[in-house]
Design a protein around this motif. Structure first.
Motif, PDB file in Angstrom:
ATOM      1  N   GLU A 100       3.849   9.429   4.031  1.00 62.12           N
ATOM      2  CA  GLU A 100       3.258  10.759   3.858  1.00 62.12           C
ATOM      3  C   GLU A 100       1.749  10.723   4.054  1.00 62.12           C
ATOM      4  O   GLU A 100       1.169  11.614   4.693  1.00 62.12           O
ATOM      5  CB  GLU A 100       3.598  11.304   2.474  1.00 62.12           C
ATOM      6  N   ASP A 101       1.112   9.675   3.537  1.00 60.84           N
ATOM      7  CA  ASP A 101      -0.338   9.587   3.680  1.00 60.84           C
ATOM      8  C   ASP A 101      -0.736   9.373   5.134  1.00 60.84           C
ATOM      9  O   ASP A 101      -1.722   9.955   5.610  1.00 60.84           O
ATOM     10  CB  ASP A 101      -0.876   8.452   2.807  1.00 60.84           C
ATOM     11  N   VAL A 102       0.020   8.548   5.856  1.00 62.29           N
ATOM     12  CA  VAL A 102      -0.254   8.334   7.283  1.00 62.29           C
ATOM     13  C   VAL A 102      -0.102   9.644   8.048  1.00 62.29           C
ATOM     14  O   VAL A 102      -0.935   9.991   8.901  1.00 62.29           O
ATOM     15  CB  VAL A 102       0.686   7.251   7.848  1.00 62.29           C
ATOM     16  N   THR A 103       0.957  10.374   7.741  1.00 69.78           N
ATOM     17  CA  THR A 103       1.206  11.628   8.445  1.00 69.78           C
ATOM     18  C   THR A 103       0.097  12.642   8.186  1.00 69.78           C
ATOM     19  O   THR A 103      -0.384  13.325   9.105  1.00 69.78           O
ATOM     20  CB  THR A 103       2.561  12.212   8.004  1.00 69.78           C
ATOM     21  N   THR A 104      -0.340  12.742   6.928  1.00 71.90           N
ATOM     22  CA  THR A 104      -1.425  13.673   6.587  1.00 71.90           C
ATOM     23  C   THR A 104      -2.704  13.301   7.318  1.00 71.90           C
ATOM     24  O   THR A 104      -3.402  14.171   7.878  1.00 71.90           O
ATOM     25  CB  THR A 104      -1.656  13.669   5.067  1.00 71.90           C
ATOM     26  N   PHE A 105      -3.034  12.018   7.307  1.00 69.28           N
ATOM     27  CA  PHE A 105      -4.247  11.561   7.989  1.00 69.28           C
ATOM     28  C   PHE A 105      -4.162  11.823   9.492  1.00 69.28           C
ATOM     29  O   PHE A 105      -5.121  12.322  10.102  1.00 69.28           O
ATOM     30  CB  PHE A 105      -4.447  10.060   7.730  1.00 69.28           C
ATOM     31  N   ALA A 106      -3.018  11.492  10.102  1.00 69.10           N
ATOM     32  CA  ALA A 106      -2.874  11.655  11.548  1.00 69.10           C
ATOM     33  C   ALA A 106      -2.973  13.123  11.948  1.00 69.10           C
ATOM     34  O   ALA A 106      -3.597  13.468  12.970  1.00 69.10           O
ATOM     35  CB  ALA A 106      -1.544  11.063  11.999  1.00 69.10           C
ATOM     36  N   THR A 107      -2.365  13.997  11.173  1.00 66.39           N
ATOM     37  CA  THR A 107      -2.441  15.426  11.476  1.00 66.39           C
ATOM     38  C   THR A 107      -3.883  15.914  11.422  1.00 66.39           C
ATOM     39  O   THR A 107      -4.339  16.693  12.278  1.00 66.39           O
ATOM     40  CB  THR A 107      -1.577  16.224  10.474  1.00 66.39           C
ATOM     41  N   ARG A 108      -4.610  15.444  10.436  1.00 72.58           N
ATOM     42  CA  ARG A 108      -6.009  15.856  10.277  1.00 72.58           C
ATOM     43  C   ARG A 108      -6.870  15.376  11.446  1.00 72.58           C
ATOM     44  O   ARG A 108      -7.794  16.079  11.874  1.00 72.58           O
ATOM     45  CB  ARG A 108      -6.550  15.308   8.955  1.00 72.58           C
ATOM     46  N   ARG A 109      -6.548  14.202  11.975  1.00 73.93           N
ATOM     47  CA  ARG A 109      -7.363  13.604  13.044  1.00 73.93           C
ATOM     48  C   ARG A 109      -6.827  13.874  14.449  1.00 73.93           C
ATOM     49  O   ARG A 109      -7.436  13.460  15.443  1.00 73.93           O
ATOM     50  CB  ARG A 109      -7.437  12.089  12.837  1.00 73.93           C
ATOM     51  N   GLY A 110      -5.664  14.517  14.549  1.00 75.66           N
ATOM     52  CA  GLY A 110      -5.108  14.814  15.860  1.00 75.66           C
ATOM     53  C   GLY A 110      -4.365  13.656  16.505  1.00 75.66           C
ATOM     54  O   GLY A 110      -4.218  13.622  17.734  1.00 75.66           O
ATOM     55  N   PHE A 111      -3.894  12.704  15.685  1.00 70.98           N
ATOM     56  CA  PHE A 111      -3.112  11.581  16.206  1.00 70.98           C
ATOM     57  C   PHE A 111      -1.622  11.880  16.081  1.00 70.98           C
ATOM     58  O   PHE A 111      -1.194  12.707  15.272  1.00 70.98           O
ATOM     59  CB  PHE A 111      -3.436  10.290  15.446  1.00 70.98           C
ATOM     60  N   ARG A 151       0.830  -1.200   0.000  1.00 70.14           N
ATOM     61  CA  ARG A 151       0.000   0.000   0.000  1.00 70.14           C
ATOM     62  C   ARG A 151       0.868   1.254   0.000  1.00 70.14           C
ATOM     63  O   ARG A 151       1.857   1.333   0.725  1.00 70.14           O
ATOM     64  CB  ARG A 151      -0.878   0.050   1.252  1.00 70.14           C
ATOM     65  N   THR A 152       0.461   2.254  -0.775  1.00 67.41           N
ATOM     66  CA  THR A 152       1.081   3.572  -0.717  1.00 67.41           C
ATOM     67  C   THR A 152       0.164   4.590  -0.049  1.00 67.41           C
ATOM     68  O   THR A 152       0.574   5.723   0.199  1.00 67.41           O
ATOM     69  CB  THR A 152       1.452   4.071  -2.119  1.00 67.41           C
ATOM     70  N   ARG A 153      -1.078   4.179   0.232  1.00 73.17           N
ATOM     71  CA  ARG A 153      -2.034   5.019   0.954  1.00 73.17           C
ATOM     72  C   ARG A 153      -2.801   4.136   1.941  1.00 73.17           C
ATOM     73  O   ARG A 153      -2.940   2.926   1.730  1.00 73.17           O
ATOM     74  CB  ARG A 153      -3.014   5.700  -0.003  1.00 73.17           C
ATOM     75  N   LEU A 154      -3.317   4.767   2.987  1.00 71.24           N
ATOM     76  CA  LEU A 154      -4.082   4.011   3.966  1.00 71.24           C
ATOM     77  C   LEU A 154      -5.334   3.401   3.351  1.00 71.24           C
ATOM     78  O   LEU A 154      -5.646   2.230   3.576  1.00 71.24           O
ATOM     79  CB  LEU A 154      -4.486   4.926   5.127  1.00 71.24           C
ATOM     80  N   GLY A 155      -6.082   4.196   2.606  1.00 77.16           N
ATOM     81  CA  GLY A 155      -7.340   3.732   2.058  1.00 77.16           C
ATOM     82  C   GLY A 155      -8.465   3.881   3.072  1.00 77.16           C
ATOM     83  O   GLY A 155      -8.239   3.992   4.282  1.00 77.16           O
ATOM     84  N   PRO A 156      -9.712   3.860   2.614  1.00 80.83           N
ATOM     85  CA  PRO A 156     -10.860   4.093   3.507  1.00 80.83           C
ATOM     86  C   PRO A 156     -10.962   3.108   4.670  1.00 80.83           C
ATOM     87  O   PRO A 156     -11.322   3.502   5.783  1.00 80.83           O
ATOM     88  CB  PRO A 156     -12.063   3.970   2.564  1.00 80.83           C
ATOM     89  N   ALA A 157     -10.679   1.827   4.440  1.00 81.03           N
ATOM     90  CA  ALA A 157     -10.872   0.828   5.500  1.00 81.03           C
ATOM     91  C   ALA A 157      -9.896   1.038   6.649  1.00 81.03           C
ATOM     92  O   ALA A 157     -10.287   1.013   7.829  1.00 81.03           O
ATOM     93  CB  ALA A 157     -10.723  -0.573   4.916  1.00 81.03           C
ATOM     94  N   TYR A 158      -8.616   1.234   6.330  1.00 81.69           N
ATOM     95  CA  TYR A 158      -7.631   1.470   7.389  1.00 81.69           C
ATOM     96  C   TYR A 158      -7.916   2.807   8.088  1.00 81.69           C
ATOM     97  O   TYR A 158      -7.784   2.921   9.323  1.00 81.69           O
ATOM     98  CB  TYR A 158      -6.217   1.469   6.813  1.00 81.69           C
ATOM     99  N   GLU A 159      -8.279   3.827   7.327  1.00 86.03           N
ATOM    100  CA  GLU A 159      -8.594   5.120   7.935  1.00 86.03           C
ATOM    101  C   GLU A 159      -9.761   4.999   8.909  1.00 86.03           C
ATOM    102  O   GLU A 159      -9.735   5.563  10.006  1.00 86.03           O
ATOM    103  CB  GLU A 159      -8.915   6.150   6.854  1.00 86.03           C
ATOM    104  N   GLN A 160     -10.798   4.263   8.512  1.00 87.05           N
ATOM    105  CA  GLN A 160     -11.953   4.108   9.382  1.00 87.05           C
ATOM    106  C   GLN A 160     -11.590   3.342  10.642  1.00 87.05           C
ATOM    107  O   GLN A 160     -12.042   3.677  11.748  1.00 87.05           O
ATOM    108  CB  GLN A 160     -13.076   3.386   8.630  1.00 87.05           C
TER     109      GLN A 160
END
Length: 464
Positions: A279-290, A182-191
């Motif tokens: 990069e995708d993990v970092t972007t997602f975590a920043t958006r969610r406060g993780f 995977r190069t992106r989390l994708g909806p399932a991992y994000e959820q």
């Protein structure tokens, strides 16, 4: 706790997901990751008495049976499979969730922390017929149309078509290895992260920097000839005496392998981390406060001594003896029984000489163990670089009281079908029993590593 059939069950990532998920559910790891396979124990006992050639044929049939038709692989839905993987873990709040490289030692770390792990890499088994393990030049383009359809349908995946005629020759008779990263989390991992991480929780990125020469086949598609084990990459493309003897013993139709030329280095298919995900993990975590915490290392076994030392220290903190060493091998591991019998886990990727040398190096620097139990994964053939049973006995002799093989017959190794059933039996036979402890706080584990950073220069941590 059933993983989808699109991904191989007889694989490191799947086995480690199942072992960790069952641990978090308060259960041990069954043979081959599924309780139903326990019914095959009598079959394995009969097979163990058959001639070696027959055992190899059975291994080839069993391990290759997971191969899926090309049309099914072309329709692979990465997010549906990710949803199924996330679904095997208990739905509760966690202080952290790990994502990234497959690793047996880290599986024990996640068990100690009481947190789940989401794999970046999955193995898609492709049904393969009529392609010799010793013909990589033909294998490289055998599934180009299927690969392109798979990647077009899943734009966030990178495909590593792995072909290792040294260690995987029996399985390659019936199955090709498509490892996707995977190069992106994708909806399932994000959820999943959104649902289970505590506020201000941590996403722990496990990044193995192991590289391997590859041949570029197409966009996001590479061919990897060989794999981590007993042979370094260059030896796969040479005609040395060990390889010539190996090919002669297994009646290969060639004297050396003619592989397509490598044109780049890439993350190793099974263990390496594809950095595009970070990069995708970092972007997602920043958006969610993780928070995002990186744990990076150069080779798969680099963290084995760290986790062993952490467990030994943890047992001492709990007032328990820490004198039993359990050596795991590839997908043969059981976090639940490891803690129940008070064993210190040391994970080896494969039963090969480099792994044996690393284990001896660890023992040279560690305080002696009274008991040593040794698991040896059996892949059916005496591959180049494999350490023999007598060589592994040198580890057992280092135990002050008793050393024993854990469920494998040294006489039949590396072709002992019973080892997949007897490994857990060997752990259950240990008389010591300890209550499972509460999870080790993430901050405590981080402080342990910080205090001993000089001892593990190959391991790097950092906050993103």
């Amino acid at each position: 706790m059933k993983l989808p059939r699109e991904i191989a069950g007889f694989d490191s990532a799947s086995a480690m997901v199942v072992a960790l998920a069952r641990f978090l559910h308060g259960r041990d790891t069954p043979p081959l990751g599924k309780p139903v396979f326990g019914a095959l124990r009598p079959v394995a006992a009969v097979a163990a008495r058959l001639p070696e050639g027959t055992r190899q044929w059975i291994y080839s049939m069993f391990s290759g049976a997971e191969g899926r038709p090309e049309a099914e692989v072309a329709r692979f839905d990465a997010d549906a499979v990710a949803r199924a993987i996330a679904g095997v873990y208990p739905r509760r709040r966690y202080p952290a969730v790990a994502i990234g490289s497959s690793n047996g030692a880290l599986t024990h770390l996640y068990a100690a922390l009481g947190v789940p792990w989401l794999p970046q890499t999955m193995l898609l088994p492709v049904r393969q017929r009529g392609i010799s393990p010793d013909d990589p030049a033909r294998a490289v383009h055998a599934f180009d149309r299927t690969a392109r359809a798979l990647l077009d349908r899943n734009p966030d995946l990178v495909l590593h078509h792995m072909h290792d005629p040294n260690q995987d020759r029996l399985t390659l008779r019936r199955m090709a290895y498509f490892r996707v990263k995977r190069t992106r989390l994708g909806p399932a991992y994000e959820q999943f992260l959104t649902d289970v991480l505590e506020p201000d929780g941590t996403v722990l990125l496990a990044e193995c920097g192991q590289q391997w020469p590859v041949t570029t086949v197409g966009e996001r598609h590479v061919f990897q000839f060989g794999a981590v084990g007993g042979m370094p990459p260059a030896e796969y493309r040479e005609a040395g005496a060990p390889l010539a003897d190996y090919l002669r013993r297994y009646r290969a139709p060639v004297r050396r392998w003619q592989a397509p030329p490598a044109d780049a280095d890439a993350p190793e298919a099974e263990w390496g981390f594809e950095p595009g995900l970070r990069e995708d993990v970092t972007t997602f975590a920043t958006r969610r406060g993780f928070r995002v915490q990186r744990l990076s290392f150069d080779e798969a076994e680099d963290v084995s001594s760290l986790v062993a030392d952490l467990y030994r220290w943890w047992y001492a903190q709990r007032g328990l003896p820490a004198t039993r060493l359990l050596v795991d091998s590839f997908m043969m591991l059981d976090p639940w029984w490891t803690l129940r019998i008070g064993a210190v886990p040391y994970w080896t990727a494969f039963p090969v000489r480099p792994s044996l040398d690393r284990l001896h190096h660890y023992l040279d620097e560690a305080d002696p163990y009274d008991f040593v139990q040794l698991g040896l994964f059996c892949h059916g053939v005496d591959s180049v670089g494999m350490a023999g049973a007598d060589q592994w006995r040198t580890v057992l002799r280092r135990a002050r009281s008793a050393g024993s093989f854990a469920g494998v017959s040294p006489r039949r190794y590396p072709s002992d079908p019973q080892t997949f059933f007897n490994f857990q039996r060997a752990l259950r036979a240990v008389p010591d029993r300890h209550a499972l402890p509460p999870p080790l706080p993430l901050a405590t584990a981080a402080a342990f590593l910080h205090d001993r950073a000089a001892r593990y220069p190959q391991i790097r941590t950092g906050t993103v």
